[in-house]
Design a protein around this motif. Structure first.
Motif, PDB file in Angstrom:
ATOM      1  N   HIS A  81       0.815  -1.216   0.000  1.00 46.16           N
ATOM      2  CA  HIS A  81       0.000   0.000   0.000  1.00 46.16           C
ATOM      3  C   HIS A  81       0.851   1.269   0.000  1.00 46.16           C
ATOM      4  O   HIS A  81       0.330   2.368   0.231  1.00 46.16           O
ATOM      5  CB  HIS A  81      -0.940  -0.003   1.210  1.00 46.16           C
ATOM      6  N   MET A 129      -5.419   4.311  -1.822  1.00 48.08           N
ATOM      7  CA  MET A 129      -5.889   5.513  -1.146  1.00 48.08           C
ATOM      8  C   MET A 129      -5.209   6.739  -1.767  1.00 48.08           C
ATOM      9  O   MET A 129      -4.042   6.693  -2.159  1.00 48.08           O
ATOM     10  CB  MET A 129      -5.574   5.440   0.349  1.00 48.08           C
ATOM     11  N   ARG A 157     -11.440   5.517   3.070  1.00 51.48           N
ATOM     12  CA  ARG A 157     -11.340   6.946   2.827  1.00 51.48           C
ATOM     13  C   ARG A 157     -11.112   7.205   1.330  1.00 51.48           C
ATOM     14  O   ARG A 157     -11.129   6.289   0.522  1.00 51.48           O
ATOM     15  CB  ARG A 157     -10.226   7.550   3.674  1.00 51.48           C
ATOM     16  N   ALA A 187     -10.177   7.557  -2.371  1.00 48.33           N
ATOM     17  CA  ALA A 187      -9.300   6.716  -3.182  1.00 48.33           C
ATOM     18  C   ALA A 187      -8.701   7.515  -4.326  1.00 48.33           C
ATOM     19  O   ALA A 187      -9.210   8.572  -4.726  1.00 48.33           O
ATOM     20  CB  ALA A 187     -10.080   5.527  -3.731  1.00 48.33           C
ATOM     21  N   SER A 228      -3.988  -1.438  -1.905  1.00 48.58           N
ATOM     22  CA  SER A 228      -4.642  -1.025  -0.670  1.00 48.58           C
ATOM     23  C   SER A 228      -4.948  -2.249   0.168  1.00 48.58           C
ATOM     24  O   SER A 228      -5.432  -3.262  -0.342  1.00 48.58           O
ATOM     25  CB  SER A 228      -5.943  -0.270  -0.982  1.00 48.58           C
ATOM     26  N   THR A 277     -10.538   2.228   8.254  1.00 46.16           N
ATOM     27  CA  THR A 277      -9.179   2.541   7.820  1.00 46.16           C
ATOM     28  C   THR A 277      -8.329   2.965   9.000  1.00 46.16           C
ATOM     29  O   THR A 277      -7.684   4.029   8.980  1.00 46.16           O
ATOM     30  CB  THR A 277      -9.192   3.628   6.737  1.00 46.16           C
TER      31      THR A 277
END
Length: 443
Positions: free
Chosen positions: A323, A352, A379, A381, A421, A442
């Protein structure tokens, strides 16, 4: 849900309602809550692990080694892939419904002030570990270290910092030294610290912090092919390993060498294994049986969503929680060494917006001929059209539809890589394995 946990759905709903508060760094609320519950963390034998990448893998390895040695283990990690209960494990298993109900009830209802989502789960983990009578708790830092809720542990048996790379700069600082100082906040007086391979800037910042706090001896991990200094743990490929093999050699300065096929895939896991061995060797002073358990524990370690393969008919789906650019680099290296080649690889990518998604995609896109861009839950993207500007691909949005589309066009023996992610990996993994997921959080 078991009949012994009738209140669990309401408690999980109440826990989820705290997620919109986000991450509120600081230790005062957690300390106050723990004091109201009799300080369940006091006297807990614990290992505390921080790092930009690799900390979850190291925790999984240390837990597997300790369990192989016969210890009753507690493992606290974040985030979850499918179920909240994944974050709190006893003896390698997710916390059962009745125990989860008891722990959440304490954290949500018996403390003087409302905790955030992550704080509540951290308190619940300490309650669960006390109630289960664990011999050893392995704690993964949620974010940073200095102000992370897990840092209420005052006297860990050992600490570890796996890696330092750019991530969460808005909270941890704009330089590697800044990030390193925040993660070095877990170092404690007299407690040994095991350090993964670090950039010199980060290493210097951590060493200064260690000296300032009076931390115990520092043990560093280095790649054998890079030479290294006396006293370091050297890691590398074992001589008996051929191309694509995962046999790893870990040599400690005072413990000889072990060779083992790691349970976790990827060349980068050799460094994580070195850190895990360093921690285990420190623990062996208290539990000598841990040293004998090292090879079997490393071989048995599992960590879902990290280079995890799931069969899907004639092709396979590879799930990887890369990520940030550091994680994407490790995934790219694995694809170069063990993947079927770009012509037989499809990429399902979503990230994200606050991550280095452009750099990540630049590394991964050349390794997949077909690319599908999606919007993970959680949250904000990365915009699909912005992803297409980095590398041509098909914007689909829905992860399940993208995976289905990728599998439709997959050649026999092909690979569909899902990454970018942690929350994307969790969503796809739940769907592929038929797991009813808890809400995405998240944190």
């Amino acid at each position: 849900m078991s009949p012994a946990a009738p209140r669990l759905p309401a408690l999980l709903e109440a826990l989820g309602q705290r997620a919109p508060r986000g991450m509120v760094l600081g230790l005062d609320r957690v300390r106050e809550a723990l004091a109201a519950l009799g300080d369940p963390h006091a006297g807990l034998a614990a290992v505390h692990v921080a790092g930009t990448n690799g900390k979850g893998s190291v925790c999984a390895m240390v837990e597997s080694i300790a369990r192989e040695a016969g210890l009753r283990t507690g493992l606290y990690t974040s985030p979850h892939l499918s179920r909240f209960a994944e974050r709190i494990r006893i003896g390698g298993e997710m916390l059962g419904d009745a125990a989860l109900e008891a722990a959440l009830s304490a954290a949500l209802e018996r403390v003087p002030s409302p905790l955030t989502f992550f704080e509540a789960l951290t308190v619940a983990a300490f309650v669960a570990f006390r109630d289960a009578g664990v011999d050893l708790a392995i704690l993964e830092v949620g974010l940073g270290g200095r102000l992370d809720a897990t840092n209420v542990i005052a006297a860990p048996l050992c600490t570890a910092i796996t890696s330092i790379a750019f991530d969460h700069e808005a909270l941890l600082g704009p330089t590697l030294a800044d990030i390193a100082r925040e993660k070095a906040g877990i170092l404690k007086p007299g407690a040994p610290a095991v350090l993964g391979p670090l950039d010199p800037e980060a290493d210097a910042a951590i060493e200064a912090a260690a000296q300032a706090v009076g931390a115990g001896p520092r043990v560093r991990v280095a790649r054998a092919e890079h030479g290294g200094r006396a006293g370091e743990i050297a890691v590398g490929r074992a001589g008996r390993a051929g191309p694509g093999a995962r046999a790893t050699r870990v040599a400690g300065p005072a413990h000889g060498a072990i060779e083992v096929e790691l349970g976790l895939r990827g060349a980068h896991q050799a460094e994580n294994a070195g850190v895990a061995c360093g921690v285990a060797w420190q623990l062996a002073g208290r539990w000598p049986e841990i040293e004998r358990a090292l090879p079997a524990g490393l071989a048995a370690a599992r960590w879902p969503g990290r280079l995890e393969r799931i069969d899907a008919g004639g092709a396979q789906v590879l799930l990887d929680c890369a990520h940030n650019p550091h994680g994407a680099q490790a995934l790219a290296a694995w694809l170069d060494e063990e993947g079927p080649g770009a012509a037989r690889t499809a990429l399902v990518f979503g990230a994200m917006a606050d991550k280095g998604w452009g750099e990540m995609l630049q590394m991964l896109a050349p390794r997949a001929q077909r690319r599908f861009y999606v919007t993970p839950q959680g949250r904000a993207a990365a915009p699909l059209e912005a992803l297409r500007e980095v590398a041509p691909g098909e914007p689909i949005g829905d992860p399940a539809a993208a995976v289905a589309r990728a599998l439709e066009g997959a050649a026999p023996g092909g690979l569909v890589v899902v990454t970018g992610s942690i929350y994307l990996v969790g969503e796809v993994r739940s769907a592929l394995l038929g797991i009813a997921p808890d809400p995405v959080v998240t944190l």
